[in-house]
Design a protein around this motif. Structure first.
Motif, PDB file in Angstrom:
ATOM      1  N   GLY B 467      32.565  54.101  16.773  1.00 24.02           N
ATOM      2  CA  GLY B 467      32.801  52.680  16.618  1.00 24.02           C
ATOM      3  C   GLY B 467      32.406  51.897  17.860  1.00 24.02           C
ATOM      4  O   GLY B 467      31.709  50.887  17.782  1.00 24.02           O
ATOM      5  N   MET B 468      32.811  52.429  19.026  1.00 27.13           N
ATOM      6  CA  MET B 468      32.473  51.754  20.282  1.00 27.13           C
ATOM      7  C   MET B 468      30.974  51.686  20.478  1.00 27.13           C
ATOM      8  O   MET B 468      30.417  50.664  20.831  1.00 27.13           O
ATOM      9  CB  MET B 468      33.115  52.503  21.454  1.00 27.13           C
ATOM     10  N   LEU B 469      30.344  52.800  20.254  1.00 25.95           N
ATOM     11  CA  LEU B 469      28.896  52.843  20.442  1.00 25.95           C
ATOM     12  C   LEU B 469      28.203  51.923  19.460  1.00 25.95           C
ATOM     13  O   LEU B 469      27.244  51.259  19.774  1.00 25.95           O
ATOM     14  CB  LEU B 469      28.392  54.273  20.270  1.00 25.95           C
ATOM     15  N   GLY B 470      28.750  51.903  18.268  1.00 25.60           N
ATOM     16  CA  GLY B 470      28.157  51.077  17.224  1.00 25.60           C
ATOM     17  C   GLY B 470      28.085  49.622  17.643  1.00 25.60           C
ATOM     18  O   GLY B 470      27.172  48.901  17.266  1.00 25.60           O
ATOM     19  N   GLY B 471      29.046  49.190  18.445  1.00 25.74           N
ATOM     20  CA  GLY B 471      29.056  47.814  18.884  1.00 25.74           C
ATOM     21  C   GLY B 471      27.965  47.514  19.898  1.00 25.74           C
ATOM     22  O   GLY B 471      27.517  46.390  20.022  1.00 25.74           O
ATOM     23  N   GLU B 472      27.540  48.542  20.621  1.00 25.95           N
ATOM     24  CA  GLU B 472      26.611  48.276  21.718  1.00 25.95           C
ATOM     25  C   GLU B 472      25.174  48.705  21.429  1.00 25.95           C
ATOM     26  O   GLU B 472      24.234  48.004  21.725  1.00 25.95           O
ATOM     27  CB  GLU B 472      27.115  48.997  22.973  1.00 25.95           C
ATOM     28  N   VAL B 473      25.060  49.857  20.851  1.00 24.87           N
ATOM     29  CA  VAL B 473      23.708  50.358  20.632  1.00 24.87           C
ATOM     30  C   VAL B 473      23.109  49.695  19.410  1.00 24.87           C
ATOM     31  O   VAL B 473      23.708  49.672  18.349  1.00 24.87           O
ATOM     32  CB  VAL B 473      23.730  51.891  20.411  1.00 24.87           C
ATOM     33  N   GLY B 475      19.704  50.224  18.375  1.00 30.84           N
ATOM     34  CA  GLY B 475      18.746  51.098  17.707  1.00 30.84           C
ATOM     35  C   GLY B 475      19.478  52.052  16.780  1.00 30.84           C
ATOM     36  O   GLY B 475      20.335  52.807  17.205  1.00 30.84           O
ATOM     37  N   GLU B 476      19.147  52.001  15.527  1.00 28.70           N
ATOM     38  CA  GLU B 476      19.900  52.785  14.557  1.00 28.70           C
ATOM     39  C   GLU B 476      19.665  54.275  14.785  1.00 28.70           C
ATOM     40  O   GLU B 476      20.580  55.086  14.669  1.00 28.70           O
ATOM     41  CB  GLU B 476      19.472  52.389  13.146  1.00 28.70           C
ATOM     42  N   GLU B 477      18.445  54.606  15.141  1.00 27.17           N
ATOM     43  CA  GLU B 477      18.127  56.017  15.332  1.00 27.17           C
ATOM     44  C   GLU B 477      18.937  56.619  16.456  1.00 27.17           C
ATOM     45  O   GLU B 477      19.455  57.732  16.353  1.00 27.17           O
ATOM     46  CB  GLU B 477      16.638  56.183  15.628  1.00 27.17           C
ATOM     47  N   GLN B 478      19.035  55.847  17.513  1.00 28.51           N
ATOM     48  CA  GLN B 478      19.807  56.303  18.665  1.00 28.51           C
ATOM     49  C   GLN B 478      21.236  56.603  18.244  1.00 28.51           C
ATOM     50  O   GLN B 478      21.804  57.632  18.580  1.00 28.51           O
ATOM     51  CB  GLN B 478      19.813  55.179  19.696  1.00 28.51           C
ATOM     52  N   LEU B 479      21.734  55.702  17.467  1.00 25.93           N
ATOM     53  CA  LEU B 479      23.111  55.835  16.992  1.00 25.93           C
ATOM     54  C   LEU B 479      23.264  57.099  16.160  1.00 25.93           C
ATOM     55  O   LEU B 479      24.200  57.877  16.328  1.00 25.93           O
ATOM     56  CB  LEU B 479      23.460  54.605  16.158  1.00 25.93           C
ATOM     57  N   VAL B 480      22.319  57.297  15.287  1.00 23.81           N
ATOM     58  CA  VAL B 480      22.383  58.463  14.412  1.00 23.81           C
ATOM     59  C   VAL B 480      22.402  59.732  15.245  1.00 23.81           C
ATOM     60  O   VAL B 480      23.162  60.663  14.980  1.00 23.81           O
ATOM     61  CB  VAL B 480      21.181  58.475  13.437  1.00 23.81           C
ATOM     62  N   GLN B 481      21.577  59.738  16.297  1.00 23.89           N
ATOM     63  CA  GLN B 481      21.534  60.919  17.153  1.00 23.89           C
ATOM     64  C   GLN B 481      22.884  61.173  17.814  1.00 23.89           C
ATOM     65  O   GLN B 481      23.371  62.304  17.862  1.00 23.89           O
ATOM     66  CB  GLN B 481      20.466  60.754  18.231  1.00 23.89           C
ATOM     67  N   VAL B 482      23.442  60.098  18.313  1.00 20.02           N
ATOM     68  CA  VAL B 482      24.732  60.239  18.983  1.00 20.02           C
ATOM     69  C   VAL B 482      25.763  60.789  18.013  1.00 20.02           C
ATOM     70  O   VAL B 482      26.492  61.737  18.311  1.00 20.02           O
ATOM     71  CB  VAL B 482      25.211  58.874  19.534  1.00 20.02           C
ATOM     72  N   LEU B 486      27.828  64.331  18.338  1.00 20.18           N
ATOM     73  CA  LEU B 486      29.293  64.370  18.331  1.00 20.18           C
ATOM     74  C   LEU B 486      29.805  65.229  17.183  1.00 20.18           C
ATOM     75  O   LEU B 486      30.745  65.998  17.320  1.00 20.18           O
ATOM     76  CB  LEU B 486      29.846  62.952  18.199  1.00 20.18           C
ATOM     77  N   ARG B 487      29.116  65.083  16.082  1.00 17.00           N
ATOM     78  CA  ARG B 487      29.507  65.831  14.903  1.00 17.00           C
ATOM     79  C   ARG B 487      29.418  67.328  15.164  1.00 17.00           C
ATOM     80  O   ARG B 487      30.304  68.096  14.840  1.00 17.00           O
ATOM     81  CB  ARG B 487      28.536  65.463  13.791  1.00 17.00           C
ATOM     82  N   MET B 488      28.292  67.713  15.804  1.00 11.59           N
ATOM     83  CA  MET B 488      28.100  69.124  16.119  1.00 11.59           C
ATOM     84  C   MET B 488      29.221  69.612  17.018  1.00 11.59           C
ATOM     85  O   MET B 488      29.790  70.687  16.808  1.00 11.59           O
ATOM     86  CB  MET B 488      26.761  69.337  16.827  1.00 11.59           C
TER      87      MET B 488
END
Lengths: 342, 521
Positions: B467-473, B475-482, B486-488
């Motif tokens: 959620g926090m990252l979603g507010g700042e990043v 680039g959608e791809e970057q977000l997906v990677q993050v 985290l999921r892993m």
């Protein structure tokens, strides 16, 4: 040889376009002749296309959906009036394809293209489609499909607002009492969604439409002869009134002696679940710190009956909150003084 | 497959009022439901089964009832039990279904074939079941409770799969059952525990890793063994033990053979091979329903008349079987007066009743050998607690999700019906657990709940981070990677945690098992 040309993979855009072409064809023709082989073939192709659209949007057991493909598909789909075509042609599709189409429409509501919900924008410009979906409750073959699509569409706040404020809203009071249980239950689920999902819109709607809405709600639902209608209605009423965003409406509701009378009748029902739900609304009348005199009069007049009722009033499960609420209500009622004895 | 149905003449509409039906006999009974044999007078006196459910008693799972009714209305396959119609009669819901005169396979086995059916008969039943499964899976549906008790036969030998009470769709989220309810790594996976333990696939039991269609294939394999032997494997063990053995991968096909004192029963290589392929620990190695249909075991499969001749012939009718069971086990049909606590499923230890299922008919559920019963004192109390325990936890973690979801379309959009559905499934699970010894179960469930809570906390943390990252990043791809990373991390943490926990539980179980053993002697 044939394979050489056919094997080129179709892009999502291609599939949407081909689907569109057949939908236009299906819309224009009717299946008067069941042995119309050409039509049959086209419809089979349409089924396959819709299934392909579904697997792009949802992925399949081998692969996850690809965001780019979904975006492409969504964009192309809403570039023209494909949603309209699909909704209108739905009765012409077979059961399996109807289900696929419903899932495609459901998924498209959540797809974002450049962080815009283009499905929402499309529906805002084509609100008559919502009227068609709602009307589906009158057709037992289409009701569950259109109903499922409708519930996905009202995830958009603007769409929910349109439905709430449309004339169609009144029809739900009848739909949720249809004899077909599966259809009535679906309509009830949609009704509940409309009245609970988008808090600010619901609060605004209820304030503006208080008079007719609660008149209908009381007479058609809370006083229905149908057990399941009463039970669902009293539960939903509790959910609505206990929501903080509806506090203005709640205050108004619990100041009416007619409403109190209805609730007291529900408290006397032999059904435990109706009783329990009714209690959760009744307690609001009692807890109201600015009770109108006529409310107090009724409560005082029925004091001993109410206290006796609550004395052996229990929920099936142990419920501390319920017991605490009950104790509070009993205390309030016991302490009531008729104020307007002049 | 779908095509042949579309060409069927337009579906006959059954009347929606109780006066059009004449009740002939009672054929099943539960805490809040009764199944009748009846005729529909305006429809040429067609024989039907009517399940009459007391809605006032099954209050919490009203949404579950709705789910099953809807599922039954939207499925259409010759091997799937469909509802003709449903309507309310006062406080009761009447579900009108085709009358399956021979009842469930489980009931048939326990009444006339205690040592199981012959292979050719098994093949006919299983082939029909696979047809149904293949259709369901193709629709994105998991049945999640495949077992002989849910496979019904009519007098012509038609086999139909019933009971969609715990089924799920991988596409639908609004019921709180589908993928949207899970924060699992893959979208088309389910994570909630559902089904009947002895038939449950290992990946369903440690469900946080997610499971899908292949879980049904496992249960199908267990069902094959159930039909062959008269009961599912490991059913001679208390439940927690059978679960743990499955989890710790100690269960092998051969173990089962050893435990069972066979009456010289020999199975063909094709049958063994077919079952073994279904019971692979690795779900991805199990064949799909479609592929199983091509297995040599189903080659030269006999027709329905074979089943009629060899199984149904001379079989007591479901009415007779029901009456007999009433006499034998003293099921009192008139005592449905709600003395039970909500959430308690049975009246006696042996009579397990599934009020939450609509298409299940509750025939002859007294199969003692099948579900071993252990005397428990203060049975009702402990069960109720157990059930609630599970239920509450689930509600707790749902609340977190609810808190996050606002008005936005993007939120996972869970509403209270979903909660109830979840809770109910835990109940359904609990219902089967109750035969077990109280102490073991409580320790185990307690431990697992602690684990679940810690996992939920971790999940929540990750969600917050996202959620926090979603507010700042942007680039959608970057977000997906993050998110992926985290999921892993979360998955590997979960796995570690789980492994440790299981080891601990297994040890605990051994200790407490030994302790109980001493105690009783």
């Amino acid at each position: 040889m044939k394979g050489l040309f056919k094997n080129k993979p179709r892009t999502p855009t291609d599939i949407v376009r081909q689907t569109r072409d057949i939908l236009i064809y299906a819309d224009r023709t009717s299946s008067s002749d069941p042995r119309d082989a050409k039509r049959e073939e086209k419809m089979a192709e349409l089924s396959k296309n819709i299934r392909d659209l579904k697997s792009i949007l949802y992925g399949n057991s081998e692969s996850e959906p690809i965001a780019e493909a979904c975006a492409q598909l969504t964009q192309e789909f809403f570039r023209e009036n494909n949603l309209r075509l699909l909704i209108i042609c739905l009765p012409k599709l077979n059961l399996e394809t109807r289900k696929d189409a419903t899932q495609v429409v459901a998924n498209l509501q959540r797809q974002q293209v450049q962080s815009r919900l283009i499905a929402s924008e499309y529906l805002e410009k084509n609100t008559d489609l919502l009227d068609i979906l709602i009307g589906g409750y009158e057709n037992s073959d289409m009701a569950l499909h259109y109903g499922a699509m409708l519930r996905e569409c009202i995830r958009h706040q603007s769409v929910a607002r349109y439905v709430l404020e449309s004339e169609n809203m009144k029809k739900f009071f009848d739909y949720i009492q249809l004899p077909n249980f599966d259809i009535a239950a679906d309509a009830a689920a949609t009704f509940k969604e409309l009245l609970t999902r988008h808090k600010s819109t619901v609060a605004e709607f209820l304030s503006k439409n208080y008079e007719w809405f609660f008149a209908e709600y009381n007479s058609k639902l809370l006083e229905s002869v149908n057990y399941i209608t009463r039970r669902q209605a009293i539960k939903l009423l509790g959910d609505i009134l206990l929501d903080r965003s509806n506090s203005v409406v709640m205050t108004r509701y619990v100041s009416s002696r007619d409403n109190l009378r209805i609730l007291m009748n529900l408290l006397r029902e032999s059904s435990k679940s109706i009783q329990t739900e009714a209690f959760h609304v009744f307690k609001l009348f009692v807890a109201n710190q600015n009770k109108p005199p006529d409310i107090i009069t009724i409560l005082v007049a029925n004091r001993s009956k109410l206290l006796r009722l609550f004395a052996d009033f229990k929920t099936d499960k142990e419920d501390e909150q319920f017991e605490a609420d009950k104790a509070q209500v009993v205390k309030e009622i016991a302490a009531l003084e008729p104020r307007d004895r002049t | 497959m779908a095509q042949e149905h579309d060409q069927e003449p337009k579906k006959l509409k059954f009347p929606l009022d109780s006066s059009s039906y004449k009740i002939l006999d009672e054929i099943g009974v539960g805490v809040s439901a009764i199944v009748y044999k009846a005729i529909c007078t305006p429809m040429n006196s067609t024989v039907v089964a009517i399940k009459s459910i007391d809605l006032d008693q099954s209050r919490a799972d009203f949404d579950n009832v709705r789910w099953e009714i809807k599922t039954m209305s939207l499925l259409s396959h010759p091997n799937i039990l469909k509802a003709h119609c449903s309507f309310t009669v006062g406080r009761r819901l009447w579900v009108v279904m085709p009358f399956m005169s021979a009842g469930s396979l489980q009931s048939i086995i326990s009444s006339s074939f205690p040592d199981g059916l012959s292979e050719p008969c098994i093949a006919v039943v299983l082939k029909a079941t696979l047809n149904a499964l293949s259709y369901l899976h193709n629709q994105g549906h998991l049945h999640r409770d495949i077992k002989a008790g849910n496979i019904l036969i009519d007098s012509n030998g038609h086999v139909k799969l019933a009971d969609f009470g715990v089924s799920a769709s991988i596409y639908e989220s609004n019921t709180g059952r589908g993928w949207a309810s899970s924060s699992c790594s893959s979208r088309l996976m389910l994570t909630d525990v559902a089904g009947t333990p002895y038939w449950m696939a290992p990946e369903v039991i440690h469900s946080h890793t997610g499971y899908s269609f292949k879980a049904d294939i496992w249960s199908f394999g267990i069902t094959a063994l159930e039909l062959a032997h008269g009961r599912p494997p490991l059913s001679h063990l208390p439940l927690s033990k059978s679960l743990i053995m499955k989890i710790t991968k100690r269960f092998r096909f051969s173990d089962y053979e050893k435990h069972k004192k066979d009456h010289g029963k020999k199975f063909s290589k094709a049958f063994k091979d077919m079952v073994a392929s279904c019971l692979d620990q690795d779900p991805s190695k199990r064949p799909s329903a479609e592929k199983l249909l091509k297995h040599p075991f189903f080659k030269n499969c006999r027709g329905l008349d074979f089943l009629v001749k060899n199984v149904l012939h001379g079989l007591p009718s479901v009415e007779e079987r029901f009456k007999e069971s009433k006499v034998l086990h003293g099921i009192s049909t008139g005592s449905d007066n709600g003395e039970e606590e909500e959430g308690t499923e049975g009246k006696t230890g042996s009579e397990i009743v599934k009020i939450r299922r609509i298409s299940g008919w509750n025939f002859n559920e007294e199969g003692f050998e099948l579900d071993p019963v252990f005397p428990t004192e203060s049975k009702d109390d402990s069960i109720v607690k157990q059930v609630r325990f599970g239920g509450e936890t689930i509600i707790r973690d749902r609340k977190i999700e609810l808190g996050e979801s606002g008005d936005s379309v993007e939120s996972s959009g869970r509403s209270s019906p979903g909660l109830i559905a979840e809770e109910t499934k835990v109940n359904a699970h609990g219902e089967n657990e109750k035969e077990d010894k109280g102490i073991d179960k409580e320790t185990m469930v307690g431990g697992l709940m602690v684990l679940k809570k810690s996992l939920d906390e971790q999940r929540q943390n990750v969600a917050n981070l996202i959620g926090m990252l979603g507010g700042e990043v942007s680039g959608e791809e970057q977000l997906v990677q993050v998110i992926e990373r985290l999921r892993m991390e979360l998955e590997s943490e979960k796995q570690k945690n789980f492994d440790l926990e299981m080891e601990l539980e297994f040890n605990k179980h051994l200790i407490s098992g030994a302790y109980n053993g001493c105690d009783t002697e």
